[in-house]
Design an enzyme around this catalytic site. Structure first.
Site, PDB file in Angstrom:
ATOM      1  CB  ILE A 109     -48.862  44.693   7.980  1.00  0.00           C
ATOM      2  CG1 ILE A 109     -48.424  43.235   7.796  1.00  0.00           C
ATOM      3  CG2 ILE A 109     -47.773  45.681   7.619  1.00  0.00           C
ATOM      4  CD1 ILE A 109     -48.061  42.871   6.344  1.00  0.00           C
ATOM      5  CB  CYS A 110     -45.850  43.228  11.201  1.00  0.00           C
ATOM      6  SG  CYS A 110     -44.474  42.393  12.011  1.00  0.00           S
ATOM      7  CB  ALA A 111     -45.234  45.020  15.637  1.00  0.00           C
TER       8      ALA A 111
END
Length: 183
Positions: A102-104
Site C-alpha cells: 500500500i501507498c509508496a
C-alpha cells in the site's frame, strides 16, 4: 489456518500497518507483525512506537499465505533496502504466492520487477516506480496474486481486499458490518 506477515520498518505509515493488522485479526487471520530492524520496537512515520510480534530473522523460514508491506516514508525505503525481504518477495512472485503493498510500498515491488504485466496502484507521485505495470488510480487493485492500494485513506479497503482474497467476500462483508463501515 491462514497466516500472513506484515513487515514493519522504521518510518512505516502507522494507519496502513495497524489498520490492516486489526482487520485481519478480526477476520481470524493469524497475523505476525515483523520488524525488519534489530529490535522488535519499531517507530512509525509519526513517531508512534509499536512492538512487533517477531524479528525478521525469526520468520526467515516461515511460509506465509501473504507478505504485506505498509507504505510511509522512510519506511518504504527501509523495506526496499532489506535484501532478505526483497529476495523473499521475488521468490513469492516467482511462485505466484500472495503479496500486498500500500501507498509508496508498491514501488518496492515495481523496482524489483514484481509488477511486470500486472495492474497496480500506488500513492500519487510513485507511478513511475511501478515498472512494467499498467498503472491504475483505483483505491485498491487486485491482479492475481498481487494487491496494491493508494494510501492511508484506502487502508480499510486494502484490508478488506486482503480478507476477501485469503478467506472470502462474505467474511469481508461481515467484518465491514461489525465495524459499521459504510453503514
Amino acid at each position: 489456518m491462514v497466516k500472513v506477515g506484515i513487515f514493519l520498518a522504521d518510518g512505516f505509515e502507522e494507519i496502513e500497518g495497524l489498520t490492516v493488522v486489526d482487520l485481519l485479526r478480526r477476520a481470524g487471520i493469524d497475523t505476525d507483525t515483523v520488524s525488519i530492524s534489530k529490535t522488535k520496537e519499531v517507530t512509525g512515520a509519526h513517531n508512534i512506537v509499536v512492538m512487533a510480534d517477531k524479528l525478521y530473522e525469526e520468520t526467515a523460514d516461515r511460509e506465509y499465505d501473504m507478505l504485506i508491506l505498509p507504505g510511509g516514508m522512510p519506511g518504504t525505503k527501509n523495506l526496499g533496502a532489506k535484501e532478505a525481504l526483497v529476495e523473499r518477495l521475488k521468490r513469492y512472485a516467482r511462485e505466484d504466492k500472495n503479496i500486498a503493498a500500500i501507498c509508496a510500498a508498491p514501488s518496492v515491488l515495481g523496482d524489483n520487477g514484481i509488477l511486470k504485466g500486472k495492474k497496480a496502484t500506488c500513492y500519487p507521485g510513485f507511478e513511475e516506480r511501478l515498472t512494467g505495470a499498467a498503472v491504475s488510480y483505483d483505491n485498491v487493485v487486485t491482479d492475481g496474486n498481487i494487491i496494491t492500494s493508494r494510501g492511508m485513506g484506502t487502508a480499510m479497503d486494502f484490508g478488506f481486499a486482503i480478507i476477501e482474497k485469503l478467506i472470502n467476500k462474505e467474511t469481508a462483508l461481515k467484518i465491514k458490518a461489525s465495524i459499521c463501515y459504510n453503514n
